[in-house]
Design a protein around this motif. Structure first.
Motif, mmCIF file in Angstrom:
data_model
loop_
_atom_site.group_PDB
_atom_site.id
_atom_site.type_symbol
_atom_site.label_atom_id
_atom_site.label_comp_id
_atom_site.label_asym_id
_atom_site.label_seq_id
_atom_site.Cartn_x
_atom_site.Cartn_y
_atom_site.Cartn_z
ATOM 1 N N ILE A 94 0.080 10.376 0.440
ATOM 2 C CA ILE A 94 -0.646 11.693 -0.044
ATOM 3 C C ILE A 94 0.124 12.277 -0.835
ATOM 4 N N GLY A 95 -0.217 12.995 -1.875
ATOM 5 C CA GLY A 95 0.449 13.802 -2.741
ATOM 6 C C GLY A 95 0.830 15.293 -2.254
ATOM 7 N N ASP A 96 1.518 16.047 -2.944
ATOM 8 C CA ASP A 96 1.863 17.297 -2.990
ATOM 9 C C ASP A 96 0.768 18.442 -2.709
ATOM 10 N N ASN A 97 0.931 19.419 -2.019
ATOM 11 C CA ASN A 97 -0.399 20.436 -2.110
ATOM 12 C C ASN A 97 -1.577 19.956 -1.766
ATOM 13 N N THR A 98 -1.686 18.950 -1.042
ATOM 14 C CA THR A 98 -3.176 18.471 -0.563
ATOM 15 C C THR A 98 -3.571 18.911 0.791
ATOM 16 N N THR A 99 -4.696 19.286 0.945
ATOM 17 C CA THR A 99 -5.353 19.594 2.194
ATOM 18 C C THR A 99 -6.300 18.638 2.782
ATOM 19 N N ILE A 100 -6.051 18.417 3.818
ATOM 20 C CA ILE A 100 -6.737 17.220 4.685
ATOM 21 C C ILE A 100 -7.420 18.000 5.804
ATOM 22 N N ARG A 101 -8.794 17.901 6.038
ATOM 23 C CA ARG A 101 -9.387 19.041 6.978
ATOM 24 C C ARG A 101 -9.806 17.894 8.304
ATOM 25 N N GLU A 102 -10.421 18.676 8.979
ATOM 26 C CA GLU A 102 -10.613 18.034 10.577
ATOM 27 C C GLU A 102 -11.128 16.600 10.551
ATOM 28 N N CYS A 103 -10.746 15.748 11.195
ATOM 29 C CA CYS A 103 -11.382 14.451 11.594
ATOM 30 C C CYS A 103 -11.373 13.394 10.415
ATOM 31 N N VAL A 104 -10.518 13.819 9.319
ATOM 32 C CA VAL A 104 -10.634 12.992 8.215
ATOM 33 C C VAL A 104 -9.716 11.708 8.535
ATOM 34 N N THR A 105 -10.367 10.403 7.982
ATOM 35 C CA THR A 105 -9.492 9.310 8.556
ATOM 36 C C THR A 105 -9.176 8.582 6.961
ATOM 37 N N ILE A 106 -7.955 8.218 6.927
ATOM 38 C CA ILE A 106 -7.387 7.566 5.582
ATOM 39 C C ILE A 106 -6.851 6.492 6.074
ATOM 40 N N ASN A 107 -7.164 5.265 5.883
ATOM 41 C CA ASN A 107 -6.434 3.843 6.156
ATOM 42 C C ASN A 107 -5.433 3.531 5.072
ATOM 43 N N ARG A 108 -4.600 2.891 5.421
ATOM 44 C CA ARG A 108 -3.500 2.392 4.533
ATOM 45 C C ARG A 108 -4.110 1.026 3.860
ATOM 46 N N GLY A 109 -3.278 0.589 2.839
ATOM 47 C CA GLY A 109 -3.851 -0.613 1.995
ATOM 48 C C GLY A 109 -3.830 -2.041 2.557
ATOM 49 N N THR A 110 -4.160 -2.930 1.714
ATOM 50 C CA THR A 110 -4.098 -4.315 2.026
ATOM 51 C C THR A 110 -3.251 -4.920 1.054
ATOM 52 N N GLU A 111 -3.157 -6.279 1.103
ATOM 53 C CA GLU A 111 -2.153 -6.823 -0.096
ATOM 54 C C GLU A 111 -2.943 -6.740 -1.333
ATOM 55 N N ASP A 112 -4.054 -6.427 -1.420
ATOM 56 C CA ASP A 112 -4.776 -6.252 -2.771
ATOM 57 C C ASP A 112 -4.033 -5.181 -3.621
ATOM 58 N N ARG A 113 -3.833 -3.964 -3.274
ATOM 59 C CA ARG A 113 -3.146 -3.148 -3.775
ATOM 60 C C ARG A 113 -1.784 -2.480 -3.216
ATOM 61 N N GLY A 114 -1.760 -2.908 -1.821
ATOM 62 C CA GLY A 114 -0.584 -2.574 -1.139
ATOM 63 C C GLY A 114 -0.540 -1.037 -0.722
ATOM 64 N N LYS A 115 -1.344 -0.256 -1.206
ATOM 65 C CA LYS A 115 -1.415 1.251 -0.677
ATOM 66 C C LYS A 115 -2.744 1.706 -0.847
ATOM 67 N N THR A 116 -2.962 2.855 -0.176
ATOM 68 C CA THR A 116 -4.075 3.755 -0.612
ATOM 69 C C THR A 116 -3.470 5.251 -0.925
ATOM 70 N N LYS A 117 -4.074 5.738 -1.940
ATOM 71 C CA LYS A 117 -3.565 7.072 -2.549
ATOM 72 C C LYS A 117 -4.265 7.940 -2.758
ATOM 73 N N VAL A 118 -3.681 9.035 -2.369
ATOM 74 C CA VAL A 118 -4.477 10.405 -2.582
ATOM 75 C C VAL A 118 -3.502 11.450 -3.470
ATOM 76 N N GLY A 119 -3.836 11.787 -4.567
ATOM 77 C CA GLY A 119 -3.184 12.478 -5.518
ATOM 78 C C GLY A 119 -2.764 13.906 -4.937
ATOM 79 N N ASN A 120 -1.992 14.727 -6.019
ATOM 80 C CA ASN A 120 -1.651 16.351 -5.434
ATOM 81 C C ASN A 120 -2.968 16.979 -5.813
#
Length: 279
Positions: A94-120
């Motif tokens: 999760i990048g800098d200055n990012t707001t994640i509001r109530e009950c958001v779910t963000i899952n981590r990556g698999t071997e495909d990319r190795g990561k899930t990414k949300v920017g700044n």
């Protein structure tokens, strides 16, 4: 008899509530504020100035930037909802200055990319889901209850209206506006509005481009490109060849051409006069 008086030590402001659990292996900056009943697992990094509300769960592999705000009920870094996942070490970033509001779910990556990414500088509104291996650019807004399946890519400065669903492996270009309630099953090229059902080309996102400092000449150039793609009666391959031969080279032209050439699912089409998507 000598009387010794202890001088009280100055109190330091406690930034973490005593009812919060932080795994000893988590690395949390000293000025991060964490409200009660939140759980921080091991192998987590949280940057300076971030606030985390009550009842948040931040799981193994999460990397949270500086000055973020994470509201109650969010779950960051849970394992992918993918039956192929076999416990490989992956992350959520999760990048800098990012707001994640109530009950958001963000899952981590698999071997495909190795990561899930949300920017700044992103805003992920309440009840959104960002699945494994998604890549979301900088300055994006996902309105309430947007659901992104796995492997979705969203470019910088894109806004997706509420209660929209994005199919796995879809690519949405930068500076795009997607109308609320949309079902996004094809790729959406950069700089446009995507509207109606089925989702279709709705013109260039000229309002958004003006707000971000694009000059009128640049916007007109983008309009010329999309008139050829959607209004000239050519198929996609013919339109791209025509654009490369006839239109002056520019960053915008090259980005649009490259996006369409590399599209894996095909791009959204123009809305037909009969009220259906034209092929």
């Amino acid at each position: 008899m000598e009387i010794v008086v202890d001088t009280p030590k100055p109190k330091t402001k406690r930034m973490t509530h005593p009812y919060t659990y932080i795994d000893p292996n988590a690395r949390v900056a000293s000025n991060v504020k964490i409200d009660p009943f939140t759980v921080i697992h091991g192998d987590v990094i949280i940057g300076e100035g971030t606030w985390i509300g009550s009842n948040v769960t931040i799981m193994e592999g999460s990397r949270i930037g500086k000055n973020c705000r994470i509201f109650p009920g969010a779950v960051i870094g849970a394992i992918p909802q993918d039956l192929k996942f076999s416990g490989e070490k992956t992350t959520v970033e999760i990048g800098d200055n990012t707001t994640i509001r109530e009950c958001v779910t963000i899952n981590r990556g698999t071997e495909d990319r190795g990561k899930t990414k949300v920017g700044n500088n992103c805003l992920i509104m309440a009840y959104c889901h960002v699945a494994h291996d998604c890549i979301i650019g900088d300055n994006c807004i996902l309105s309430n209850s947007v659901q992104c399946a796995g492997h979705v890519v969203i470019g910088d400065w894109t806004i997706i209206g509420g209660v929209s669903a994005v199919h796995q492996f879809v690519h949405i270009g930068q500076h795009v506006f997607v109308a609320g309630g949309s079902l996004v099953s094809k790729d959406v090229p950069p700089y446009i509005k995507a509207v109606r059902n089925p989702l279709s080309y709705g013109g260039v996102n000229s309002v958004g481009l003006k707000r971000r400092g694009f000059q009128l000449a640049q916007i007109n150039h983008i309009l010329d490109i999309y008139r050829i793609i959607y209004n000239k009666g050519l198929n996609t391959s013919q339109a791209i060849d025509f654009i490369e031969e006839e239109l002056e080279a520019s960053d915008e032209r090259d980005e649009i051409v490259t996006f369409i050439r590399e599209s894996g699912r095909g791009i959204i089409r123009r809305f037909g006069k009969t009220g259906s998507e034209e092929e």
